[in-house]
Motif scaffolding. Sequence first.
Motif, PDB file in Angstrom:
ATOM      1  N   ASP A 151      29.414 -26.256  -3.656  1.00  0.00           N
ATOM      2  CA  ASP A 151      27.944 -26.102  -3.958  1.00  0.00           C
ATOM      3  C   ASP A 151      27.584 -27.279  -4.964  1.00  0.00           C
ATOM      4  OD1 ASP A 151      25.817 -24.795  -4.214  1.00  0.00           O
ATOM      5  OD2 ASP A 151      26.540 -22.969  -5.334  1.00  0.00           O
ATOM      6  N   THR A 152      27.755 -28.312  -4.784  1.00  0.00           N
ATOM      7  CA  THR A 152      27.384 -29.529  -5.784  1.00  0.00           C
ATOM      8  C   THR A 152      25.934 -30.349  -5.340  1.00  0.00           C
ATOM      9  OG1 THR A 152      28.820 -30.757  -4.449  1.00  0.00           O
ATOM     10  CG2 THR A 152      29.600 -29.906  -6.625  1.00  0.00           C
ATOM     11  N   PHE A 250      29.003 -25.739   8.484  1.00  0.00           N
ATOM     12  CA  PHE A 250      27.671 -24.849   8.049  1.00  0.00           C
ATOM     13  C   PHE A 250      27.150 -25.260   6.639  1.00  0.00           C
ATOM     14  CE2 PHE A 250      29.730 -21.448  10.953  1.00  0.00           C
ATOM     15  CZ  PHE A 250      28.731 -21.628  11.782  1.00  0.00           C
ATOM     16  N   HIS A 251      27.281 -26.741   6.464  1.00  0.00           N
ATOM     17  CA  HIS A 251      26.584 -27.041   5.371  1.00  0.00           C
ATOM     18  C   HIS A 251      25.103 -27.474   5.462  1.00  0.00           C
ATOM     19  CE1 HIS A 251      26.626 -27.764   1.185  1.00  0.00           C
ATOM     20  NE2 HIS A 251      26.068 -29.182   1.490  1.00  0.00           N
ATOM     21  N   VAL A 252      24.402 -26.789   4.479  1.00  0.00           N
ATOM     22  CA  VAL A 252      22.774 -27.112   5.005  1.00  0.00           C
ATOM     23  C   VAL A 252      22.029 -27.724   3.666  1.00  0.00           C
ATOM     24  CG1 VAL A 252      22.945 -25.403   6.708  1.00  0.00           C
ATOM     25  CG2 VAL A 252      22.653 -24.676   4.325  1.00  0.00           C
ATOM     26  N   ASP A 253      22.799 -27.823   2.538  1.00  0.00           N
ATOM     27  CA  ASP A 253      22.010 -28.158   1.434  1.00  0.00           C
ATOM     28  C   ASP A 253      21.253 -29.635   1.444  1.00  0.00           C
ATOM     29  OD1 ASP A 253      22.527 -25.603   0.582  1.00  0.00           O
ATOM     30  OD2 ASP A 253      24.048 -26.007  -0.986  1.00  0.00           O
ATOM     31  N   PHE A 254      21.549 -30.559   2.483  1.00  0.00           N
ATOM     32  CA  PHE A 254      20.964 -31.801   2.479  1.00  0.00           C
ATOM     33  C   PHE A 254      20.588 -32.155   3.732  1.00  0.00           C
ATOM     34  CE2 PHE A 254      25.175 -32.980   2.362  1.00  0.00           C
ATOM     35  CZ  PHE A 254      25.496 -33.782   3.171  1.00  0.00           C
ATOM     36  N   TYR A 412      17.291 -28.583   8.771  1.00  0.00           N
ATOM     37  CA  TYR A 412      17.776 -28.260   7.463  1.00  0.00           C
ATOM     38  C   TYR A 412      16.558 -27.734   6.675  1.00  0.00           C
ATOM     39  CZ  TYR A 412      21.977 -30.527   8.660  1.00  0.00           C
ATOM     40  OH  TYR A 412      23.129 -30.918   9.455  1.00  0.00           O
ATOM     41  N   GLU A 413      15.336 -28.242   6.724  1.00  0.00           N
ATOM     42  CA  GLU A 413      14.183 -27.698   6.018  1.00  0.00           C
ATOM     43  C   GLU A 413      13.935 -26.188   6.324  1.00  0.00           C
ATOM     44  OE1 GLU A 413      10.428 -30.040   4.462  1.00  0.00           O
ATOM     45  OE2 GLU A 413       9.946 -29.292   6.638  1.00  0.00           O
ATOM     46  N   ALA A 414      13.976 -25.980   7.632  1.00  0.00           N
ATOM     47  CA  ALA A 414      13.791 -24.477   8.175  1.00  0.00           C
ATOM     48  C   ALA A 414      14.675 -23.464   7.303  1.00  0.00           C
ATOM     49  CB  ALA A 414      13.791 -24.478   9.744  1.00  0.00           C
ATOM     50  N   ILE A 430      21.221 -19.874  10.076  1.00  0.00           N
ATOM     51  CA  ILE A 430      22.587 -20.370  10.490  1.00  0.00           C
ATOM     52  C   ILE A 430      23.085 -19.166  11.613  1.00  0.00           C
ATOM     53  CG2 ILE A 430      24.911 -20.612  10.066  1.00  0.00           C
ATOM     54  CD1 ILE A 430      23.553 -22.946   9.536  1.00  0.00           C
ATOM     55  N   ASP A 431      22.886 -18.000  11.402  1.00  0.00           N
ATOM     56  CA  ASP A 431      23.637 -16.797  12.285  1.00  0.00           C
ATOM     57  C   ASP A 431      22.711 -17.002  13.785  1.00  0.00           C
ATOM     58  OD1 ASP A 431      25.079 -15.856  10.330  1.00  0.00           O
ATOM     59  OD2 ASP A 431      24.186 -13.741  10.403  1.00  0.00           O
ATOM     60  N   GLN A 432      21.420 -17.271  13.516  1.00  0.00           N
ATOM     61  CA  GLN A 432      20.518 -17.335  14.580  1.00  0.00           C
ATOM     62  C   GLN A 432      20.759 -18.464  15.511  1.00  0.00           C
ATOM     63  OE1 GLN A 432      16.258 -18.604  14.774  1.00  0.00           O
ATOM     64  NE2 GLN A 432      15.761 -16.555  14.770  1.00  0.00           N
ATOM     65  N   VAL A 433      21.045 -19.748  14.763  1.00  0.00           N
ATOM     66  CA  VAL A 433      21.238 -20.800  15.538  1.00  0.00           C
ATOM     67  C   VAL A 433      22.568 -20.865  16.203  1.00  0.00           C
ATOM     68  CG1 VAL A 433      21.833 -23.274  15.380  1.00  0.00           C
ATOM     69  CG2 VAL A 433      19.934 -22.350  14.274  1.00  0.00           C
ATOM     70  N   PHE A 434      23.562 -20.331  15.557  1.00  0.00           N
ATOM     71  CA  PHE A 434      24.938 -20.313  15.886  1.00  0.00           C
ATOM     72  C   PHE A 434      25.148 -19.012  17.211  1.00  0.00           C
ATOM     73  CE2 PHE A 434      29.599 -19.090  15.504  1.00  0.00           C
ATOM     74  CZ  PHE A 434      30.026 -20.328  15.870  1.00  0.00           C
TER      75      PHE A 434
END
Length: 653
Positions: A151-152, A250-254, A412-414, A430-434
């Motif tokens: 979480d950085t 599942f990393h979405v922060d960037f 990612y913006e979504a 993420i749940d929806q996409v997966f």
Amino acid sequence: MVAAAAIGVCYYPEHWPESMWADDARRMREVGITRVRIGEFSWSRLEPEAGRYEFDWLSRAIDTLHAEGLGVILGTPTATPPKWLVDAMPDMLAVGDDGRVRSFGSRRHYCFSHIGYRRECARIVSELAKRFGAHPGVVAWQTDNEYGCHDTVRSYSQSALLGFRHWLQARYGTVAALNEAWGNVFWSMEYSSFNEIELPSGAVTETNPSHRVDFDRYSSDQVIAFNKVQTDVIRARAPTHQILHNFMTFHVDFDHFAVMDDMDIATWDSYPLGSIDVFERDLVRKSIYARTGDPDLQAFHHDLYRGTGRGRFGIMEQQPGPVNWAQYNTDAKPGMIRLWGMEGFAHGAELVSYFRWRQAPFAQEQFHAGLNMPDNTPDRAFFEVEELSRDLKMLGDMGTAAPARVAIVYSYEAQWMLREQPQGRNFSYIDQVFSAYRSLRELGLDIDVVGTNADLASYALVILPSMPYVPDAFASALKAFQGTLLVMPRTGSRTRSHHIPDNLAPGPLADLLGIKVTRVESFRVGSAVPVTYDNETFRFDRWREFVEVKSADVIARDGDGHPALTRKVRACYLTGSPDRALMERLFGRLVREAGVETQILSAGVRMRGRGRYRFLFNYGPDPVEVSDYLKGDIVVGGKRLEVGDIAVAREAR
Ligand code: GAL
């Protein structure tokens, strides 16, 4: 960087006596490894004190590997700044949203916004590139290690604050424009200067979502800028080398698509058992697949990262046995180490690299398996890698991943926008996409996961999961798209500034879809809304919208008679979040109507095509007959496919 399909390993020569290196390199070659990633955490050994470089050991390690014909992927050591550097520049440390400094003592202890630290990174990477940029043993570079791990990405430091204010000024020009864009008249949040703006934390209650989404964008941009500092330096000194980074699960922060604009190959770190322990919430599924991993999770990331890498991707770290970092660290079912590797190749990977060569007897990861035990005896993974390398020899040139007819658009913006104002606690992008990915894959399909810049022309069906802000260029691409389009709820429901659009949702897609969303509601899974479709009853399980139909047909209705699925020519809109059964039924119909062949797969059996080959994987829980799934000559595997096994068929031309 690599041959069409190379096996690699992550190696830490600095952890072992030099007397072991030559034997390690020889055994790597013998087992079929051709690529070795090294160096990514070694700063304290490369520069024990400011300006005193000790690169000779690394040079000898590279020479030793090169002598066995192994190509080195050299990691830049910037994920672990040494103590002397942190002490010289303590404000380079990141700060959590609780205001606490994230101190030295593990890794990733830096703030992406700190310009002084970026300069230090440019310096060490430049020295390394100067020394090794022309070394014949080095084939590629990995920048840093797992951006965002622990979480950085978002830091609440003074550097981030000043950087954010600058970024806002560049984006909005005047503070009046910012006030307007954020809607700061609400609750008297107006500013009279950029210097008054704080980071979005520590307020009494919820901060403005426009503020938070801009901070998400800002933080993502810092990762991109930080990475570019390194790629610029490497390209200047090692122009022929490929540059990559190792992304995560599942990393979405960037925005990974944006980072890849400056890179050659996307790689990711695949830990199937750690991931199912961390991410799976369904306890039954978690236990069925505890030793194999989720049948779709690896594949999803292969397809996503192939998308971010514009066709080029690999696995930089592949789990070899138990890891150390999940709550429970299960051992793999025999065969899975080979299966995961082959599945990566089936999806088009150029590289599958195992983490790590030898289990470390000291420090944080003592429980983490490797290809060898700490006493240097080969562990089970070693033999599975050997088998994988025999399989690869048999397959020869596999070509590239088979073209997919179905694509899921990923943004990612979504994800940031939905996270910052979820409106329903269980609403997860993420749940929806997966789930969408899984439903399609159970139909035996090859799938692409693409960004908003992708060319959609070759697809028969495109699924657009909830995308609150639809940029104009993407809206135009969707209008021009000739295949079937399924748009999921919440799409077009916000502007770039995170306002409700003047014409309400779906904003720029209103004409395309022929509807207007007038109200939304969220609910607990227990209070689902029935939906009648295809003569059966399914459910919306977390979200429902009420729409005014302007120029579309209503294909399905919910239990209260409201439109649940609309269609205008080729563009469909789903007005709620479908449960799995509805997703499967709907996707199945759309795919078949779009003329794409399907094949229903049983529970944990999955397929993928690459070149002329079709690969079959059994994640369980039961053995299956290969002939039920594969046509053509079986070149790997037998008639029956046990759990944890693979089969490969060569398709007739
Ligand atoms: C990854 C990381 C590696 C190692 C590994 C353990 O997240 O990149 O350095 O820590 O996990 O599974």
